[in-house]
Design a protein around this motif. Structure first.
Motif: not given
Length: 430
Positions: A257-266, A282-293, A415-416
């Protein structure tokens, strides 16, 4: 023999004959026929096919929900990737709809070589796979249309299990631990320790066992074939044993997440326990979210409480890993079903759906009124236009620099994290 005795014997024979014919007819009705079942339409290659017109999407989802807990427990106990063995069960068993899976609970095509071995089920009519001895042929009707003497075969017996769970335990705890395949488990663990991503480590594991002989088509084929299934259903998620930590072993933050635009929020969301990191730091910030997740994250973030009678969905079983979270968001009218009594837990949640979710939760001072739309790709008749416009006015969701909102684009973890951080900073949950 008396006339009465003769009648009784004849009756028994007739009943048995009807039972046998009925059983064979039911068997043939489920699957495309084999040569000994149908001399014209029967094919030896049909032995490996799934049931006719099966499985449906709903059946696929139910199968994954059923076997995932078995794979996760097997992974925790024996150290093999859960995503890989779930994907293997899907590929090998057609989501549990092949003959071998249906009649023997054997999801992996595990054989028992020998003549009428114990605890085994015979797949009659399959092509000849005995390369050391000739199998007697009763009748040759042409290519792929051979009727074999099944009593003289040792190549078409498959291990019979009492349950799917037993099949997973045998695969992970016995077969994949033996001298032939055990090295792949050690290599998988080493790859993770050395920083390889879970996705790549799991795919490499598949390559290694197939290359060692698990699949005759080779490592590259098996890695790619099962890998596509793992991607389709986001099965890698079941390899990630969240530790709730925002720091890696050397004391630094998530290494991706270093340098990622959403680092602070993450980092903020992770510290609050709303979204967790993964065991490989890892956080995997760009992974999509399923409805269950998404349901799980929202139930944690909103601290939802049960509202009485559980809400049931056709595609969510009581042992599904997110059953409680799905029930909570449905009871509180935060997330609803997708129609026909389904929740579609493995479907990605979209940006429009997330806007509607927070609108449903009441995170606004007043709903948006009709007028000029802010986003060029959200029409006045869009089903979520009020929610999107309201959440935009509240500063909760943003669009893109080209003036679009991309309502149908899947929501990412980053994003979430940014959205719930804004909600918190707006004093909604303090």
């Amino acid at each position: 023999m008396t006339k009465l005795t003769s009648k009784i014997v004849l009756s028994i024979v007739l009943v048995f004959s009807l039972f046998t014919v009925g059983t064979q007819s039911a068997y043939a009705a489920l699957f495309d026929p084999l040569p000994f079942e149908d001399r014209e339409l029967g094919r030896n290659s049909n032995a490996y096919l799934a049931m006719k017109n099966r499985p449906t999407t709903q059946e696929q989802q139910r199968f994954i929900q059923e076997v995932t807990p078995y794979a996760v427990r097997a992974s925790e106990q024996w150290g093999v990737p859960a995503s890989a063995i779930i994907g293997m069960s899907i590929l090998e068993s057609g989501y549990g709809t092949t003959r071998i899976a249906y009649y023997a609970n054997n999801l992996f095509g595990i054989k028992v070589w020998g003549f009428n071995p114990a605890n085994a089920w015979q797949l009659k009519g399959q092509p000849d796979e005995d390369f050391e001895r000739a199998i007697p042929i009763i009748e040759n009707l042409g290519t792929d249309r051979i009727i074999f003497d099944e009593s003289q075969r040792r190549d078409n017996w498959y291990r019979q299990f009492n349950s799917y769970e037993e099949a997973f335990n045998f695969l992970a705890g016995t077969l994949l631990q033996n001298q032939r395949y055990g090295f792949a488990r050690e290599k998988y663990q080493t790859n993770l320790t050395n920083g390889m991503s879970i996705e790549d480590a799991s795919r490499q594991y598949l390559f290694d066992i197939a290359h060692a002989g698990y699949n005759h088509l080779g490592g590259s084929y098996y890695r790619d074939a099962v890998g596509r299934i793992m991607n389709q259903w986001n099965l890698f998620e079941h390899d990630r044993r969240d530790n709730g930590s925002t720091k890696s072993t050397d004391g630094s933050v998530f290494r991706d997440v270093n340098g990622h635009w959403a680092k602070e929020s993450i980092l903020f969301a992770a510290e609050k326990g709303w979204l967790n990191g993964h065991s490989d730091q890892t956080f995997r910030p760009n992974n999509h979210l399923t409805r269950a997740q998404a349901a799980t994250i929202l139930s944690n973030f909103l601290n939802l409480q049960s509202e009485g009678t559980p809400v049931r969905f056709n595609d969510i079983s009581t042992n599904f890993w997110a059953f409680d979270a799905v029930n909570l968001v449905a009871q509180n009218n935060i997330m609803n079903g997708t129609g026909n009594g389904n929740f579609s837990p493995s479907t990605n949640v979209t940006r429009a759906q997330v806007a509607q979710i927070f609108f449903n939760a009441g995170f606004y001072s007043q709903p948006a009124q009709g007028g000029t739309r802010a986003f060029t790709d959200v029409r006045d008749d869009h089903w979520a236009v009020v929610a999107i416009e309201t959440m935009r006015q509240e500063g909760i969701v943003n669009g893109y620099s080209d003036g679009t909102f991309k309502p149908n684009q899947p929501m990412t973890r980053a994003q979430l994290a940014a959205i719930i951080h804004r909600l918190y900073e707006n004093n909604e949950l303090k």
